[in-house]
Design a protein around this motif. Structure first.
Motif, PDB file in Angstrom:
ATOM      1  N   ILE A 126       0.855  -1.197   0.000  1.00  0.00           N
ATOM      2  CA  ILE A 126       0.000   0.000   0.000  1.00  0.00           C
ATOM      3  C   ILE A 126       0.891   1.247   0.000  1.00  0.00           C
ATOM      4  N   PRO A 127       1.064   1.881  -1.160  1.00  0.00           N
ATOM      5  CA  PRO A 127       1.854   3.109  -1.193  1.00  0.00           C
ATOM      6  C   PRO A 127       1.082   4.228  -0.490  1.00  0.00           C
ATOM      7  N   ALA A 128       1.757   4.859   0.450  1.00  0.00           N
ATOM      8  CA  ALA A 128       1.089   5.919   1.228  1.00  0.00           C
ATOM      9  C   ALA A 128       2.083   7.004   1.635  1.00  0.00           C
ATOM     10  N   ALA A 129       3.076   7.226   0.787  1.00  0.00           N
ATOM     11  CA  ALA A 129       4.128   8.170   1.171  1.00  0.00           C
ATOM     12  C   ALA A 129       3.934   9.556   0.560  1.00  0.00           C
ATOM     13  N   GLY A 130       3.001   9.666  -0.395  1.00  0.00           N
ATOM     14  CA  GLY A 130       2.861  10.919  -1.167  1.00  0.00           C
ATOM     15  C   GLY A 130       2.547  12.136  -0.303  1.00  0.00           C
ATOM     16  N   LEU A 131       2.845  13.305  -0.855  1.00  0.00           N
ATOM     17  CA  LEU A 131       2.697  14.554  -0.103  1.00  0.00           C
ATOM     18  C   LEU A 131       1.242  14.996   0.077  1.00  0.00           C
ATOM     19  N   GLY A 132       0.389  14.601  -0.850  1.00  0.00           N
ATOM     20  CA  GLY A 132      -1.012  15.018  -0.746  1.00  0.00           C
ATOM     21  C   GLY A 132      -1.197  16.508  -0.967  1.00  0.00           C
ATOM     22  N   THR A 133      -0.497  17.046  -1.966  1.00  0.00           N
ATOM     23  CA  THR A 133      -0.573  18.508  -2.180  1.00  0.00           C
ATOM     24  C   THR A 133      -1.960  18.960  -2.638  1.00  0.00           C
ATOM     25  N   ARG A 134      -2.742  18.019  -3.198  1.00  0.00           N
ATOM     26  CA  ARG A 134      -4.086  18.417  -3.647  1.00  0.00           C
ATOM     27  C   ARG A 134      -5.022  18.659  -2.473  1.00  0.00           C
ATOM     28  N   PHE A 135      -4.580  18.258  -1.274  1.00  0.00           N
ATOM     29  CA  PHE A 135      -5.492  18.386  -0.127  1.00  0.00           C
ATOM     30  C   PHE A 135      -4.936  19.311   0.955  1.00  0.00           C
ATOM     31  N   ARG A 140      10.133   3.083   4.731  1.00  0.00           N
ATOM     32  CA  ARG A 140      10.036   4.516   4.426  1.00  0.00           C
ATOM     33  C   ARG A 140      10.634   4.826   3.069  1.00  0.00           C
ATOM     34  N   GLN A 141       9.888   5.584   2.296  1.00  0.00           N
ATOM     35  CA  GLN A 141      10.405   6.114   1.029  1.00  0.00           C
ATOM     36  C   GLN A 141      11.008   7.475   1.392  1.00  0.00           C
ATOM     37  N   LYS A 142      12.318   7.530   1.372  1.00  0.00           N
ATOM     38  CA  LYS A 142      12.974   8.741   1.899  1.00  0.00           C
ATOM     39  C   LYS A 142      12.800   9.937   0.976  1.00  0.00           C
ATOM     40  N   GLU A 143      12.887   9.677  -0.328  1.00  0.00           N
ATOM     41  CA  GLU A 143      12.660  10.771  -1.279  1.00  0.00           C
ATOM     42  C   GLU A 143      11.430  10.423  -2.087  1.00  0.00           C
ATOM     43  N   LEU A 144      10.573  11.403  -2.288  1.00  0.00           N
ATOM     44  CA  LEU A 144       9.324  11.116  -2.993  1.00  0.00           C
ATOM     45  C   LEU A 144       9.555  11.140  -4.502  1.00  0.00           C
ATOM     46  N   ASN A 145      10.008   9.992  -5.008  1.00  0.00           N
ATOM     47  CA  ASN A 145      10.347   9.905  -6.426  1.00  0.00           C
ATOM     48  C   ASN A 145       9.254   9.253  -7.250  1.00  0.00           C
ATOM     49  N   GLY A 146       8.023   9.253  -6.738  1.00  0.00           N
ATOM     50  CA  GLY A 146       6.904   8.762  -7.528  1.00  0.00           C
ATOM     51  C   GLY A 146       6.407   7.383  -7.125  1.00  0.00           C
ATOM     52  N   LEU A 147       5.230   7.033  -7.692  1.00  0.00           N
ATOM     53  CA  LEU A 147       4.572   5.768  -7.353  1.00  0.00           C
ATOM     54  C   LEU A 147       5.443   4.566  -7.735  1.00  0.00           C
ATOM     55  N   ASP A 149       8.684   4.389  -7.867  1.00  0.00           N
ATOM     56  CA  ASP A 149       9.767   4.287  -6.885  1.00  0.00           C
ATOM     57  C   ASP A 149       9.226   3.744  -5.555  1.00  0.00           C
ATOM     58  N   ALA A 150       8.037   4.190  -5.185  1.00  0.00           N
ATOM     59  CA  ALA A 150       7.419   3.705  -3.929  1.00  0.00           C
ATOM     60  C   ALA A 150       7.283   2.183  -3.992  1.00  0.00           C
ATOM     61  N   ILE A 151       6.804   1.676  -5.128  1.00  0.00           N
ATOM     62  CA  ILE A 151       6.595   0.226  -5.264  1.00  0.00           C
ATOM     63  C   ILE A 151       7.932  -0.515  -5.304  1.00  0.00           C
ATOM     64  N   LEU A 169      -2.537  -1.621  -3.632  1.00  0.00           N
ATOM     65  CA  LEU A 169      -3.748  -0.820  -3.399  1.00  0.00           C
ATOM     66  C   LEU A 169      -3.290   0.585  -3.006  1.00  0.00           C
ATOM     67  N   LEU A 170      -3.664   1.596  -3.748  1.00  0.00           N
ATOM     68  CA  LEU A 170      -3.245   2.946  -3.371  1.00  0.00           C
ATOM     69  C   LEU A 170      -3.933   3.339  -2.055  1.00  0.00           C
ATOM     70  N   GLY A 171      -3.123   3.918  -1.173  1.00  0.00           N
ATOM     71  CA  GLY A 171      -3.598   4.172   0.188  1.00  0.00           C
ATOM     72  C   GLY A 171      -4.579   5.311   0.323  1.00  0.00           C
TER      73      GLY A 171
HETATM   74  P1  UTP Z   1      -0.833  10.729  -5.880  1.00  0.00           P
HETATM   75  O1  UTP Z   1      -0.725  10.733  -7.352  1.00  0.00           O
HETATM   76  O2  UTP Z   1      -2.178  10.982  -5.289  1.00  0.00           O
HETATM   77  O3  UTP Z   1       0.256  11.770  -5.339  1.00  0.00           O
HETATM   78  O4  UTP Z   1      -0.260   9.344  -5.353  1.00  0.00           O
HETATM   79  P2  UTP Z   1       0.416  12.422  -3.917  1.00  0.00           P
HETATM   80  O5  UTP Z   1       1.757  13.041  -3.898  1.00  0.00           O
HETATM   81  O6  UTP Z   1       0.130  11.452  -2.835  1.00  0.00           O
HETATM   82  O7  UTP Z   1      -0.742  13.522  -3.826  1.00  0.00           O
HETATM   83  P3  UTP Z   1      -0.904  14.937  -4.544  1.00  0.00           P
HETATM   84  O8  UTP Z   1      -1.126  14.630  -5.998  1.00  0.00           O
HETATM   85  O9  UTP Z   1       0.329  15.735  -4.264  1.00  0.00           O
HETATM   86  O10 UTP Z   1      -2.124  15.529  -3.902  1.00  0.00           O
HETATM   87  C1  UTP Z   1      -0.989   8.143  -5.471  1.00  0.00           C
HETATM   88  C2  UTP Z   1      -0.578   7.198  -4.361  1.00  0.00           C
HETATM   89  O11 UTP Z   1       0.811   6.917  -4.425  1.00  0.00           O
HETATM   90  C3  UTP Z   1       1.476   7.263  -3.223  1.00  0.00           C
HETATM   91  C4  UTP Z   1       0.543   8.251  -2.535  1.00  0.00           C
HETATM   92  O12 UTP Z   1       0.706   8.226  -1.129  1.00  0.00           O
HETATM   93  C5  UTP Z   1      -0.823   7.780  -2.981  1.00  0.00           C
HETATM   94  O13 UTP Z   1      -1.335   6.749  -2.159  1.00  0.00           O
HETATM   95  N1  UTP Z   1       2.812   7.828  -3.542  1.00  0.00           N
HETATM   96  C6  UTP Z   1       2.953   8.771  -4.508  1.00  0.00           C
HETATM   97  C7  UTP Z   1       3.924   7.366  -2.849  1.00  0.00           C
HETATM   98  O14 UTP Z   1       3.810   6.485  -1.956  1.00  0.00           O
HETATM   99  N2  UTP Z   1       5.152   7.887  -3.150  1.00  0.00           N
HETATM  100  C8  UTP Z   1       5.323   8.849  -4.108  1.00  0.00           C
HETATM  101  O15 UTP Z   1       6.487   9.269  -4.328  1.00  0.00           O
HETATM  102  C9  UTP Z   1       4.192   9.299  -4.795  1.00  0.00           C
END
Ligand code: UTP
Length: 290
Positions: A7-16, A100-107, A109-111, A126-128
């Motif tokens: 379950i990738p859940a490291a993203g920044l969530g900038t849309r929220f 931990r995904q130390k640098e957010l290099n995308g989905l 890279d997370a996988i 499953l996206l988190g």
């Molecule tokens: P999103 O495309 O929604 O990106 O990632 P994000 O960075 O989380 O959110 P926004 O777009 O800035 O609002 C889809 C899934 O992939 C994970 C996110 O946590 C989310 O579950 N993800 C994305 C990672 O785990 N690592 C990443 O580097 C990017």
């Protein structure tokens, strides 16, 4: 048998933002339950007992949520047995691991961070930040297809033609109404470019072959390693299927989708349905009169 999920859940969530400035978007509650708990539950309901959550900076609340909380348990023991059982059950849902995904290099890279954990087995992704409501869990539906073909399966959903430019779109040979063998994947195509209106929908069954493809994947859109690019590399040497799963998808990372999800789930809850519906009717009437 697929027993592991990532379950990738490291993203920044900038849309929220600003809600996600200091808390993970995966912990945003739908009524009273954090989004990622629905996601873990879907994996468990699909027969998975080992879950790897790709975590990162500012995501500690996720670990705490699936851990025991003895102080809270002791307090509830005296006054609320039902709540006590509920919070204890959360920590017993599955064997949950974190990396931990130390640098957010995308989905992609997370996988890739899951490589050692999954080893030589196929696994579910499953996206988190995305919940699917369905009769049979969406991941279970994809596992059933995997068991038949033993190849990568991508969960897809139909989207209106005018919205294809927002999604990853797949194209291929139709096997039946829900199943395609893919020969194409395009990220955010124009209406004319899109080979179909089937959009990649946050659930996958991957095989360990994906790691080799990820190693060969160059940095793509947004300077990130994109899973879609790795899947495209894999497509040139192996088979990939898409399956339109039965169910409705809710992207919690999008503010409007989140709002709609809360309302829909609220209306499905027995204890709120009557009062909430009445309230909604009232405010709709008020806003129409204005
Ligand atoms: P999103 O495309 O929604 O990106 O990632 P994000 O960075 O989380 O959110 P926004 O777009 O800035 O609002 C889809 C899934 O992939 C994970 C996110 O946590 C989310 O579950 N993800 C994305 C990672 O785990 N690592 C990443 O580097 C990017």
């Amino acid at each position: 048998m697929i027993k592991k999920a990532v379950i990738p859940a490291a993203g920044l969530g900038t849309r929220f933002l600003p809600a996600t400035k200091a808390q993970p978007k995966e912990m945003l509650p739908i009524i009273d339950t954090p989004t990622i708990q629905y996601v873990v539950q879907e994996a468990v309901d699909s027969g998975i007992d080992d879950i790897l959550i790709i975590s990162g900076k500012g995501k500690r609340a996720i670990e705490d949520h699936f851990d025991r909380n003895y102080e809270l348990e002791a307090a509830l023991e005296k006054k609320n047995e039902q709540a006590l059982n509920e919070i204890k059950n959360i920590s017993d849902l599955a064997k949950i691991h974190y990396i931990r995904q130390k640098e957010l290099n995308g989905l992609g890279d997370a996988i890739y961070h899951a490589k050692h954990h999954v080893g030589n087995e196929p696994f579910a992704v499953l996206l988190g930040d995305t919940v699917v409501r369905s009769v049979i869990p969406a991941t279970q539906q994809l596992i059933d297809i995997y068991e038949q073909y033993k190849q990568i399966v991508i969960g897809v959903e139909e989207v209106p033609k005018e919205k294809v430019h927002r999604y990853g779109i797949v194209g291929g040979e139709k096997i039946n109404d829900s199943l395609y063998q893919l020969n194409e994947m395009i990220e955010k195509p124009s209406i004319d470019e899109a080979p179909s209106n089937l959009a990649v929908a946050s659930r996958y069954i991957l095989t360990p072959d994906i790691f080799k493809a990820l190693e060969e994947t160059k940095v793509g859109k947004n300077d990130e390693i994109q899973l879609t690019d790795a899947l495209k590399i894999f497509l040139s040497r192996g088979s990939v299927y898409s399956y339109t799963f039965e169910g409705k998808r809710y992207d919690i990372g999008d503010k409007l989708d989140y709002l709609k999800t809360t309302v829909e789930f609220g209306l499905k809850r027995k204890e709120f349905k009557k009062d909430f519906l009445e309230f909604l009717k009232e405010i709709i009437k008020e806003s129409e009169e204005r």
